[in-house]
Scaffold this motif. Structure first.
Motif, PDB file in Angstrom:
ATOM      1  N   GLU A 150      49.792  28.145  36.458  1.00  0.00           N
ATOM      2  CA  GLU A 150      48.652  28.019  35.540  1.00  0.00           C
ATOM      3  C   GLU A 150      47.367  27.969  36.380  1.00  0.00           C
ATOM      4  OE1 GLU A 150      49.339  28.799  32.815  1.00  0.00           O
ATOM      5  OE2 GLU A 150      51.062  27.778  31.938  1.00  0.00           O
ATOM      6  N   GLY A 151      47.449  27.286  37.515  1.00  0.00           N
ATOM      7  CA  GLY A 151      46.293  27.279  38.430  1.00  0.00           C
ATOM      8  C   GLY A 151      45.927  28.700  38.855  1.00  0.00           C
ATOM      9  N   ARG A 152      46.946  29.498  39.129  1.00  0.00           N
ATOM     10  CA  ARG A 152      46.655  30.873  39.541  1.00  0.00           C
ATOM     11  C   ARG A 152      46.084  31.701  38.384  1.00  0.00           C
ATOM     12  NH1 ARG A 152      46.705  35.673  40.191  1.00  0.00           N
ATOM     13  NH2 ARG A 152      48.016  36.051  38.362  1.00  0.00           N
ATOM     14  N   HIS A 153      46.526  31.402  37.185  1.00  0.00           N
ATOM     15  CA  HIS A 153      45.967  32.122  36.032  1.00  0.00           C
ATOM     16  C   HIS A 153      44.484  31.791  35.861  1.00  0.00           C
ATOM     17  CE1 HIS A 153      50.109  32.844  33.955  1.00  0.00           C
ATOM     18  NE2 HIS A 153      50.009  33.350  35.159  1.00  0.00           N
ATOM     19  N   LEU A 154      44.146  30.563  36.202  1.00  0.00           N
ATOM     20  CA  LEU A 154      42.715  30.227  36.188  1.00  0.00           C
ATOM     21  C   LEU A 154      41.980  31.083  37.220  1.00  0.00           C
ATOM     22  CD1 LEU A 154      40.237  28.504  35.488  1.00  0.00           C
ATOM     23  CD2 LEU A 154      41.105  26.758  37.054  1.00  0.00           C
ATOM     24  N   TRP A 155      42.562  31.193  38.416  1.00  0.00           N
ATOM     25  CA  TRP A 155      41.957  32.053  39.444  1.00  0.00           C
ATOM     26  C   TRP A 155      41.775  33.485  38.926  1.00  0.00           C
ATOM     27  CZ3 TRP A 155      39.840  31.751  44.235  1.00  0.00           C
ATOM     28  CH2 TRP A 155      39.893  30.515  44.873  1.00  0.00           C
ATOM     29  N   ALA A 156      42.752  33.957  38.182  1.00  0.00           N
ATOM     30  CA  ALA A 156      42.699  35.337  37.688  1.00  0.00           C
ATOM     31  C   ALA A 156      41.458  35.540  36.815  1.00  0.00           C
ATOM     32  CB  ALA A 156      43.970  35.653  36.896  1.00  0.00           C
ATOM     33  N   MET A 157      41.188  34.572  35.916  1.00  0.00           N
ATOM     34  CA  MET A 157      40.040  34.707  35.014  1.00  0.00           C
ATOM     35  C   MET A 157      38.729  34.463  35.773  1.00  0.00           C
ATOM     36  SD  MET A 157      41.165  35.721  32.143  1.00  0.00           S
ATOM     37  CE  MET A 157      42.642  36.499  32.768  1.00  0.00           C
ATOM     38  N   VAL A 158      38.787  33.538  36.747  1.00  0.00           N
ATOM     39  CA  VAL A 158      37.571  33.247  37.516  1.00  0.00           C
ATOM     40  C   VAL A 158      37.168  34.453  38.372  1.00  0.00           C
ATOM     41  CG1 VAL A 158      36.745  31.844  39.456  1.00  0.00           C
ATOM     42  CG2 VAL A 158      37.746  30.745  37.434  1.00  0.00           C
ATOM     43  N   TYR A 159      38.160  35.161  38.880  1.00  0.00           N
ATOM     44  CA  TYR A 159      37.842  36.383  39.620  1.00  0.00           C
ATOM     45  C   TYR A 159      37.056  37.344  38.725  1.00  0.00           C
ATOM     46  CZ  TYR A 159      38.429  41.091  41.421  1.00  0.00           C
ATOM     47  OH  TYR A 159      38.170  42.389  41.819  1.00  0.00           O
ATOM     48  N   LEU A 160      37.535  37.537  37.494  1.00  0.00           N
ATOM     49  CA  LEU A 160      36.847  38.474  36.587  1.00  0.00           C
ATOM     50  C   LEU A 160      35.427  37.990  36.306  1.00  0.00           C
ATOM     51  CD1 LEU A 160      39.687  39.230  33.985  1.00  0.00           C
ATOM     52  CD2 LEU A 160      38.942  40.693  35.884  1.00  0.00           C
ATOM     53  N   LEU A 161      35.277  36.679  36.086  1.00  0.00           N
ATOM     54  CA  LEU A 161      33.941  36.140  35.781  1.00  0.00           C
ATOM     55  C   LEU A 161      32.995  36.366  36.955  1.00  0.00           C
ATOM     56  CD1 LEU A 161      34.985  32.838  33.948  1.00  0.00           C
ATOM     57  CD2 LEU A 161      33.854  34.832  32.915  1.00  0.00           C
ATOM     58  N   HIS A 162      33.477  36.073  38.168  1.00  0.00           N
ATOM     59  CA  HIS A 162      32.623  36.244  39.347  1.00  0.00           C
ATOM     60  C   HIS A 162      32.331  37.714  39.637  1.00  0.00           C
ATOM     61  CE1 HIS A 162      32.285  32.344  41.757  1.00  0.00           C
ATOM     62  NE2 HIS A 162      32.806  31.984  40.616  1.00  0.00           N
ATOM     63  N   ARG A 163      33.363  38.530  39.508  1.00  0.00           N
ATOM     64  CA  ARG A 163      33.211  39.920  39.943  1.00  0.00           C
ATOM     65  C   ARG A 163      32.365  40.736  38.943  1.00  0.00           C
ATOM     66  NH1 ARG A 163      32.437  44.432  40.239  1.00  0.00           N
ATOM     67  NH2 ARG A 163      33.619  46.202  41.094  1.00  0.00           N
ATOM     68  N   TYR A 164      32.486  40.399  37.637  1.00  0.00           N
ATOM     69  CA  TYR A 164      31.881  41.312  36.650  1.00  0.00           C
ATOM     70  C   TYR A 164      30.749  40.700  35.827  1.00  0.00           C
ATOM     71  CZ  TYR A 164      35.831  44.222  37.867  1.00  0.00           C
ATOM     72  OH  TYR A 164      36.736  44.977  38.576  1.00  0.00           O
ATOM     73  N   PHE A 165      30.504  39.389  35.956  1.00  0.00           N
ATOM     74  CA  PHE A 165      29.535  38.781  35.044  1.00  0.00           C
ATOM     75  C   PHE A 165      28.390  38.053  35.752  1.00  0.00           C
ATOM     76  CE2 PHE A 165      33.388  39.451  32.671  1.00  0.00           C
ATOM     77  CZ  PHE A 165      32.933  39.965  31.464  1.00  0.00           C
ATOM     78  N   GLY A 166      28.223  38.308  37.048  1.00  0.00           N
ATOM     79  CA  GLY A 166      27.059  37.785  37.760  1.00  0.00           C
ATOM     80  C   GLY A 166      26.896  36.280  37.611  1.00  0.00           C
ATOM     81  N   ARG A 167      25.640  35.891  37.469  1.00  0.00           N
ATOM     82  CA  ARG A 167      25.334  34.469  37.456  1.00  0.00           C
ATOM     83  C   ARG A 167      25.964  33.731  36.266  1.00  0.00           C
ATOM     84  NH1 ARG A 167      19.367  31.871  37.673  1.00  0.00           N
ATOM     85  NH2 ARG A 167      20.076  29.837  36.997  1.00  0.00           N
ATOM     86  N   ASP A 168      25.934  34.358  35.081  1.00  0.00           N
ATOM     87  CA  ASP A 168      26.563  33.720  33.904  1.00  0.00           C
ATOM     88  C   ASP A 168      28.031  33.460  34.177  1.00  0.00           C
ATOM     89  OD1 ASP A 168      24.242  34.702  32.922  1.00  0.00           O
ATOM     90  OD2 ASP A 168      25.181  36.004  31.405  1.00  0.00           O
ATOM     91  N   GLY A 169      28.664  34.434  34.819  1.00  0.00           N
ATOM     92  CA  GLY A 169      30.091  34.311  35.103  1.00  0.00           C
ATOM     93  C   GLY A 169      30.342  33.155  36.053  1.00  0.00           C
TER      94      GLY A 169
END
Ligand code: BYC
Length: 474
Positions: A150-169
């Motif tokens: 589950e921790g890794r699944h959080l990483w999965a979503m955080v990667y998308l937020l950081h990579r594709y959503f800039g500061r908001d992400g």
């Protein structure tokens, strides 16, 4: 292959994007702080026999070994890209799948990713005390495996937020570590993720019912026209399968043990069953009613303009979208939904687009029914006449057409008073919870031993024997 020489293991060539890499390396210590605070209690020094992905190929799960959980290699793993992939539904059907976020869908997509991401740390928080009363080393290892994934699944979503959503992400990624399951001021987003998971019966029900919502939501997101989301969800699904296995077999083993004891001592009455230190089938039915009802709320309202727009814009598909034989646009299609009319439940046909949450819920319920049938086989084979049943879809609902109505497990529309009078017959009462809690005293950690209320599994993890030292306390 996944590169484990990197500080953040990944198969997305993270080293090529220094800014992103630095941002994620900045988030990493905050994640570790969260894990130390909210991860499994008193677990940091334990050596756990865990599996770690070595590649995203089907045989990439071969690696098992002892790991201290804070040293688990959480990373970023996406299914390989298919250059020919298209958007398969909605108004953009037939266009190449998007490799970047379409500007007009940015905030909607971010919200879906945040909602998905929020559930992952929430479940770890909900389960954090359970290691202290585990029924065996085998089960302790399994809950820890679920927690690190589950921790890794959080990483999965955080990667998308950081990579594709800039500061908001980046801000959303921080907020994912700040909300807390059940907190009055800053709770997790979805209802079921703020409910306590106080005992192992609740844990197995949660992994059977609620992790399976995870499966169906991830399947719908794996159809997304936004390709990085689709690819990350595909890989998450391979991890999710084990969580549902833990839930289904956990309940199977409790049923098996209860039935064995009932037969051996020739008892049927719930209080006689309890006196023998195992969980009576009536209590299991009540836990089932609770977990089923809060989990089907997670699919959202029966009629949802959000769901229609996620689909029309190509962001979130149906379960097994590409296997369905229709136009994948659904402008003129209808779907049946239930609603309360007077003191009756009636079926109404509505636009299939607004009913997409309901459709996913129905796909989910069909799969759940299969699991309940398998549980009933165990009871039947033991020669016990009791059968578990799924309550009516409208029972104990807080979201959608049934919210505010009082529906019995059989589907009768009741008054509030009549429903409340029966509440403790249908849902775990304080006394039921106290009884289950009374079985959860201390942890069973002698290799090969199991608590009295649960049968051993059929086989160990990774072909190891049941008396294998799945967790080393040292
Ligand atoms: N509790 O049109 P509506 C998993 C909100 S589990 C509280 O009815 P929509 C896992 C909704 O957010 C899978 N609020 O629904 C399992 C919306 O609020 P906003 C998690 C709720 O938007 C175990 C408003 O009500 N993944 O992975 O069509 C362990 C009206 O919304 C609830 C996802 O859920 C609720 N039960 O659909 C670890 C996928 N239901 O936005 C992990 C991403 C609805 O107006 N999420 N609301 O403020 C989605 O696709 C959608 O957000 C939902 C809701 C399906 C959840």
């Amino acid at each position: 292959m996944i590169d484990y020489t990197e500080k953040i293991p990944n198969n997305v060539d993270l080293g090529r994007d220094r800014v992103l890499q630095r941002a994620l390396e900045h988030w990493q210590p905050a994640y570790m702080n969260w894990w130390y605070d909210m991860g499994p209690s008193e677990s940091h020094a334990l050596e756990v026999y865990l599996r770690t992905a070595t590649s995203v190929e089907p045989d990439g799960w071969a690696q098992f070994g002892y790991v201290r959980m804070p040293e688990y290699r959480w990373g970023i793993f996406l299914q390989p890209r298919d250059a020919a992939r298209q958007v398969n539904f909605g108004v953009h059907k037939g266009q190449p799948a998007w490799q970047e976020v379409p500007g007009e869908y940015r905030s909607t997509l971010r919200r879906v990713i945040v909602t998905q991401g929020d559930t992952e740390p929430a479940s770890v928080e909900q389960q954090r005390l359970l290691g202290m009363c585990c029924p065996s080393l085998y089960d302790l290892r399994n809950i820890f495996q679920v927690n690190v994934e589950e921790g890794r699944h959080l990483w999965a979503m955080v990667y998308l937020l950081h990579r594709y959503f800039g500061r908001d992400g980046r801000e959303e990624a921080e907020a994912l570590l700040e909300r807390r399951s059940g907190d009055v001021d800053n709770p997790r987003i979805l209802g079921a993720f703020n409910e306590p998971t106080p005992d192992w019966l609740a844990f197995y029900m949660f992994t059977f019912f609620t992790d399976r919502d995870g499966k169906f939501q991830l399947c719908a997101l794996a159809e997304s026209g936004f390709d990085p989301l689709a690819r990350t969800c595909r890989f998450m699904l391979t991890e999710e399968a084990h969580h549902m296995f833990v839930g289904e077999t956990g309940i199977s083993r409790i049923l098996q043990r209860t039935c064995e004891v009932m037969k051996e001592h020739k008892v049927e009455n719930a209080s006689d069953v309890r006196a023998l230190g195992v969980i009576d089938l009536q209590t299991m039915q009540k836990y089932l009613n609770f977990h089923f009802s809060v989990t089907i709320d997670l699919f959202g309202s029966d009629a949802s303009s959000n769901a229609a727009s996620y689909y029309t814009t190509g962001l979130k598909g149906r379960y097994e979208e590409t296997k369905i034989d229709d136009d994948h646009v659904l402008q003129n299609a209808e779907y049946p939904v239930l609603e309360v009319s007077g003191n009756k439940i009636i079926t109404r046909r509505v636009s299939a687009l607004t009913a997409l949450n309901e459709r996913l819920r129905d796909d989910y319920i069909a799969e759940i029914q299969g699991g309940v049938d398998r549980w009933n086989k165990i009871i039947e084979q033991a020669g016990v006449s009791f059968r578990l049943t799924l309550p009516h879809k409208g029972f104990h609902r807080a979201i959608g057409n049934f919210a505010g109505h009082f529906i019995s497990p059989e589907g009768e529309v009741l008054t509030k008073e009549a429903w409340e009078n029966n509440r403790d017959k249908w849902m775990p009462s304080a006394a039921d919870q106290k009884f289950v809690q009374s079985l959860m005293t201390g942890r069973v950690i002698e290799p090969g031993k199991f608590a009295n209320w649960i049968a051993p599994p059929i086989r160990g993890v990774n072909r190891q024997p049941l008396n294998f030292e799945y967790v080393r306390f040292n």
